[in-house]
Design a protein around this motif. Structure first.
Motif, PDB file in Angstrom:
ATOM      1  N   ARG A  38      16.725  -0.994  -8.534  1.00 30.56           N
ATOM      2  CA  ARG A  38      17.593   0.171  -8.738  1.00 30.56           C
ATOM      3  C   ARG A  38      16.775   1.417  -9.074  1.00 30.56           C
ATOM      4  O   ARG A  38      17.108   2.533  -8.650  1.00 30.56           O
ATOM      5  N   ARG A  39      15.714   1.233  -9.833  1.00 27.78           N
ATOM      6  CA  ARG A  39      14.853   2.374 -10.152  1.00 27.78           C
ATOM      7  C   ARG A  39      14.189   2.922  -8.891  1.00 27.78           C
ATOM      8  O   ARG A  39      14.059   4.141  -8.715  1.00 27.78           O
ATOM      9  N   VAL A  40      13.786   2.022  -8.008  1.00 29.04           N
ATOM     10  CA  VAL A  40      13.183   2.462  -6.741  1.00 29.04           C
ATOM     11  C   VAL A  40      14.214   3.191  -5.886  1.00 29.04           C
ATOM     12  O   VAL A  40      13.901   4.201  -5.239  1.00 29.04           O
ATOM     13  N   MET A  41      15.452   2.695  -5.873  1.00 29.71           N
ATOM     14  CA  MET A  41      16.505   3.378  -5.114  1.00 29.71           C
ATOM     15  C   MET A  41      16.732   4.787  -5.647  1.00 29.71           C
ATOM     16  O   MET A  41      16.938   5.723  -4.871  1.00 29.71           O
ATOM     17  N   ALA A  42      16.714   4.941  -6.951  1.00 31.36           N
ATOM     18  CA  ALA A  42      16.898   6.267  -7.541  1.00 31.36           C
ATOM     19  C   ALA A  42      15.765   7.214  -7.136  1.00 31.36           C
ATOM     20  O   ALA A  42      16.003   8.398  -6.864  1.00 31.36           O
ATOM     21  N   GLN A  43      14.547   6.720  -7.073  1.00 36.20           N
ATOM     22  CA  GLN A  43      13.426   7.553  -6.649  1.00 36.20           C
ATOM     23  C   GLN A  43      13.559   7.961  -5.190  1.00 36.20           C
ATOM     24  O   GLN A  43      13.252   9.100  -4.821  1.00 36.20           O
ATOM     25  N   LEU A  44      14.039   7.044  -4.351  1.00 34.76           N
ATOM     26  CA  LEU A  44      14.239   7.384  -2.939  1.00 34.76           C
ATOM     27  C   LEU A  44      15.316   8.450  -2.781  1.00 34.76           C
ATOM     28  O   LEU A  44      15.180   9.372  -1.964  1.00 34.76           O
ATOM     29  N   LEU A  45      16.379   8.334  -3.539  1.00 42.30           N
ATOM     30  CA  LEU A  45      17.438   9.339  -3.458  1.00 42.30           C
ATOM     31  C   LEU A  45      16.963  10.693  -3.971  1.00 42.30           C
ATOM     32  O   LEU A  45      17.367  11.744  -3.463  1.00 42.30           O
ATOM     33  N   GLU A  46      16.109  10.677  -4.960  1.00 42.38           N
ATOM     34  CA  GLU A  46      15.634  11.932  -5.529  1.00 42.38           C
ATOM     35  C   GLU A  46      14.757  12.697  -4.560  1.00 42.38           C
ATOM     36  O   GLU A  46      14.798  13.932  -4.514  1.00 42.38           O
ATOM     37  N   VAL A  47      13.955  11.971  -3.762  1.00 39.84           N
ATOM     38  CA  VAL A  47      13.081  12.640  -2.788  1.00 39.84           C
ATOM     39  C   VAL A  47      13.776  12.869  -1.455  1.00 39.84           C
ATOM     40  O   VAL A  47      13.178  13.412  -0.532  1.00 39.84           O
ATOM     41  N   GLY A  48      15.035  12.429  -1.323  1.00 40.25           N
ATOM     42  CA  GLY A  48      15.796  12.695  -0.106  1.00 40.25           C
ATOM     43  C   GLY A  48      15.699  11.638   0.969  1.00 40.25           C
ATOM     44  O   GLY A  48      16.164  11.872   2.101  1.00 40.25           O
ATOM     45  N   LYS A  49      15.158  10.472   0.686  1.00 40.64           N
ATOM     46  CA  LYS A  49      15.061   9.393   1.688  1.00 40.64           C
ATOM     47  C   LYS A  49      16.329   8.544   1.611  1.00 40.64           C
ATOM     48  O   LYS A  49      16.327   7.402   1.141  1.00 40.64           O
ATOM     49  N   VAL A  50      17.425   9.107   2.101  1.00 44.96           N
ATOM     50  CA  VAL A  50      18.723   8.457   1.988  1.00 44.96           C
ATOM     51  C   VAL A  50      18.818   7.265   2.932  1.00 44.96           C
ATOM     52  O   VAL A  50      19.360   6.212   2.578  1.00 44.96           O
ATOM     53  N   ASP A  51      18.304   7.406   4.156  1.00 46.88           N
ATOM     54  CA  ASP A  51      18.400   6.317   5.132  1.00 46.88           C
ATOM     55  C   ASP A  51      17.666   5.078   4.643  1.00 46.88           C
ATOM     56  O   ASP A  51      18.169   3.951   4.766  1.00 46.88           O
ATOM     57  N   SER A  52      16.480   5.267   4.096  1.00 45.44           N
ATOM     58  CA  SER A  52      15.732   4.130   3.568  1.00 45.44           C
ATOM     59  C   SER A  52      16.453   3.496   2.385  1.00 45.44           C
ATOM     60  O   SER A  52      16.488   2.271   2.239  1.00 45.44           O
ATOM     61  N   ALA A  53      17.064   4.328   1.549  1.00 44.96           N
ATOM     62  CA  ALA A  53      17.784   3.795   0.396  1.00 44.96           C
ATOM     63  C   ALA A  53      19.017   3.011   0.813  1.00 44.96           C
ATOM     64  O   ALA A  53      19.338   1.975   0.226  1.00 44.96           O
ATOM     65  N   MET A  54      19.718   3.470   1.854  1.00 46.77           N
ATOM     66  CA  MET A  54      20.925   2.767   2.308  1.00 46.77           C
ATOM     67  C   MET A  54      20.596   1.414   2.917  1.00 46.77           C
ATOM     68  O   MET A  54      21.417   0.487   2.874  1.00 46.77           O
ATOM     69  N   ILE A  55      19.411   1.267   3.471  1.00 49.29           N
ATOM     70  CA  ILE A  55      19.013  -0.036   4.024  1.00 49.29           C
ATOM     71  C   ILE A  55      18.548  -0.967   2.912  1.00 49.29           C
ATOM     72  O   ILE A  55      18.920  -2.144   2.861  1.00 49.29           O
ATOM     73  N   ARG A  56      17.753  -0.425   1.991  1.00 55.65           N
ATOM     74  CA  ARG A  56      17.215  -1.281   0.931  1.00 55.65           C
ATOM     75  C   ARG A  56      18.260  -1.662  -0.112  1.00 55.65           C
ATOM     76  O   ARG A  56      18.107  -2.681  -0.789  1.00 55.65           O
ATOM     77  N   VAL A  57      19.298  -0.871  -0.241  1.00 55.33           N
ATOM     78  CA  VAL A  57      20.301  -1.192  -1.244  1.00 55.33           C
ATOM     79  C   VAL A  57      21.074  -2.451  -0.870  1.00 55.33           C
ATOM     80  O   VAL A  57      21.695  -3.090  -1.732  1.00 55.33           O
ATOM     81  N   GLU A  58      21.037  -2.848   0.394  1.00 50.75           N
ATOM     82  CA  GLU A  58      21.713  -4.084   0.793  1.00 50.75           C
ATOM     83  C   GLU A  58      21.057  -5.300   0.138  1.00 50.75           C
ATOM     84  O   GLU A  58      21.738  -6.298  -0.132  1.00 50.75           O
ATOM     85  N   ASN A  59      19.764  -5.218  -0.121  1.00 46.64           N
ATOM     86  CA  ASN A  59      19.113  -6.317  -0.851  1.00 46.64           C
ATOM     87  C   ASN A  59      19.640  -6.420  -2.280  1.00 46.64           C
ATOM     88  O   ASN A  59      19.816  -7.526  -2.813  1.00 46.64           O
ATOM     89  N   ILE A  60      19.897  -5.277  -2.898  1.00 46.62           N
ATOM     90  CA  ILE A  60      20.452  -5.285  -4.254  1.00 46.62           C
ATOM     91  C   ILE A  60      21.859  -5.871  -4.238  1.00 46.62           C
ATOM     92  O   ILE A  60      22.234  -6.660  -5.119  1.00 46.62           O
ATOM     93  N   ILE A  61      22.645  -5.499  -3.235  1.00 45.57           N
ATOM     94  CA  ILE A  61      24.007  -6.033  -3.139  1.00 45.57           C
ATOM     95  C   ILE A  61      23.973  -7.543  -2.950  1.00 45.57           C
ATOM     96  O   ILE A  61      24.729  -8.290  -3.594  1.00 45.57           O
ATOM     97  N   ARG A  62      23.096  -8.002  -2.076  1.00 44.43           N
ATOM     98  CA  ARG A  62      22.998  -9.446  -1.839  1.00 44.43           C
ATOM     99  C   ARG A  62      22.512 -10.174  -3.078  1.00 44.43           C
ATOM    100  O   ARG A  62      22.980 -11.279  -3.392  1.00 44.43           O
ATOM    101  N   SER A  63      21.582  -9.570  -3.810  1.00 44.52           N
ATOM    102  CA  SER A  63      21.095 -10.196  -5.040  1.00 44.52           C
ATOM    103  C   SER A  63      22.196 -10.305  -6.085  1.00 44.52           C
ATOM    104  O   SER A  63      22.302 -11.322  -6.792  1.00 44.52           O
ATOM    105  N   ASP A  64      23.034  -9.284  -6.168  1.00 45.69           N
ATOM    106  CA  ASP A  64      24.152  -9.353  -7.113  1.00 45.69           C
ATOM    107  C   ASP A  64      25.144 -10.444  -6.716  1.00 45.69           C
ATOM    108  O   ASP A  64      25.698 -11.135  -7.580  1.00 45.69           O
ATOM    109  N   ILE A  65      25.382 -10.601  -5.435  1.00 47.62           N
ATOM    110  CA  ILE A  65      26.309 -11.646  -4.971  1.00 47.62           C
ATOM    111  C   ILE A  65      25.758 -13.032  -5.297  1.00 47.62           C
ATOM    112  O   ILE A  65      26.485 -13.928  -5.755  1.00 47.62           O
ATOM    113  N   ILE A  66      24.460 -13.224  -5.083  1.00 48.00           N
ATOM    114  CA  ILE A  66      23.851 -14.529  -5.379  1.00 48.00           C
ATOM    115  C   ILE A  66      23.885 -14.791  -6.882  1.00 48.00           C
ATOM    116  O   ILE A  66      24.102 -15.931  -7.322  1.00 48.00           O
ATOM    117  N   SER A  67      23.688 -13.762  -7.692  1.00 47.84           N
ATOM    118  CA  SER A  67      23.756 -13.950  -9.147  1.00 47.84           C
ATOM    119  C   SER A  67      25.160 -14.365  -9.578  1.00 47.84           C
ATOM    120  O   SER A  67      25.326 -15.234 -10.457  1.00 47.84           O
TER     121      SER A  67
END
Length: 305
Positions: A38-67
């Motif tokens: 989540r901290r890495v996602m926040a850094q990506l959003l801050e520098v404007g890399k929205v496309d990269s953040a939208m792809i990588r955030v799916e790993n966070i969503i999947r990790s939450d589902i597995i938890s």
């Protein structure tokens, strides 16, 4: 020939305890990893890399589902451990059927090896047909939550956007970018000119004080001007002593003392009297009051005259 049920149940209980401990440990590990992601996602959003953040955030969503899945399986293992006495029966008890079939269905799709051992022991206990029905979920006894969390489907765009907004809010990132025009007009704090009829606060206090200084009386105006005036720096008596502060560029810790523009120096100490030399007696001491013989003879001669 399968082992008797009395020998399988203790093994199941041991493996259930190990599975519960492993599930809790994995949940703590995934939670720590999710914080870093989540901290890495926040850094990506801050520098404007929205496309990269939208792809990588799916790993966070999947990790939450597995938890969440691990948490459900942990509850099922605790249920079987609490009702271990019902496992002694030759057939699966209806109160344990959902927990048993959900563990058999989800165990191969997880990384928990202890759950794999629990699944093997349950298969030995209830037979292959029972396991096949659980894997295919023909009788819909497997928990719907477990089936849904194990389904491989991409997350919806609304869910992805919601995750990114929550991450940006948690880490104080301005995303999505909000321009000043989107915030609307600033509130009118000064108000209109019509509000002069109903003053409030400091304005009302000024209006109350106005009659005190206004009018034709010149004495009141003179007092008001005198109260506003600031006295000059040279006003009042000045001290003849002046201490020059030490220069900030030096290490002089003893400032000079001047009196009427003249530097005052400390008085020198008198030299100590040594035992070999006797100090002269000052005038006005006790010995001056006792006259010697010559002085007495002169006084008598003067009296005879």
């Amino acid at each position: 020939m399968p082992p008797p049920p009395a020998a399988i149940v203790p093994k199941i209980k041991v493996q259930l305890k190990l599975a519960i401990a492993r599930l809790r440990m994995v949940q703590k590990r995934d939670e720590a990893l999710a914080k870093n992601q989540r901290r890495v996602m926040a850094q990506l959003l801050e520098v404007g890399k929205v496309d990269s953040a939208m792809i990588r955030v799916e790993n966070i969503i999947r990790s939450d589902i597995i938890s969440e899945l691990h948490e459900i399986l942990e509850l099922y293992c605790e249920l079987l451990l609490a009702r271990a006495g019902l496992l002694e029966a030759p057939t699966c008890d209806p109160g344990l059927e959902e927990a048993v079939k959900s563990i058999i269905y989800a165990a191969p799709k997880t990384e928990i090896k202890e759950l794999h051992q629990v699944r093997v022991l349950l298969a030995e206990k209830f037979g292959k047909e029972f396991v096949l029905h659980a894997m295919e979920n023909t009788d819909n006894k497997v928990s719907d939550k477990v089936v849904k969390k194990l389904s491989v489907t991409p997350p919806k765009p609304e869910l992805v956007t919601g995750y990114l907004e929550e991450i940006a809010k948690a880490y104080g990132v301005n995303w999505p970018r909000r321009h000043q025009d989107d915030l609307g007009d600033p509130p009118d704090l000064l108000g209109d000119d019509d509000d002069d009829d109903n003053p409030s606060g400091g304005q009302a206090q000024k209006n109350l004080e106005a009659p005190l200084v206004s009018g034709d009386d010149s004495e009141l105006e003179a007092r008001a001007e005198l109260s506003k005036a600031t006295p000059p720096k040279s006003f009042g008596p000045t001290s003849p002593l002046h201490v020059n502060p030490p220069s900030p560029s030096t290490d002089n810790i003893h400032p000079k003392v001047t009196l009427n523009s003249q530097e005052l120096k400390p008085m020198k100490k008198a030299p100590p009297v040594t035992p070999s030399k006797k100090a002269p007696e000052p005038k006005g001491s006790i010995s001056d009051g006792i006259p010697n013989v010559d002085e007495l003879a002169k006084r008598f001669a003067a009296l005879k005259r």
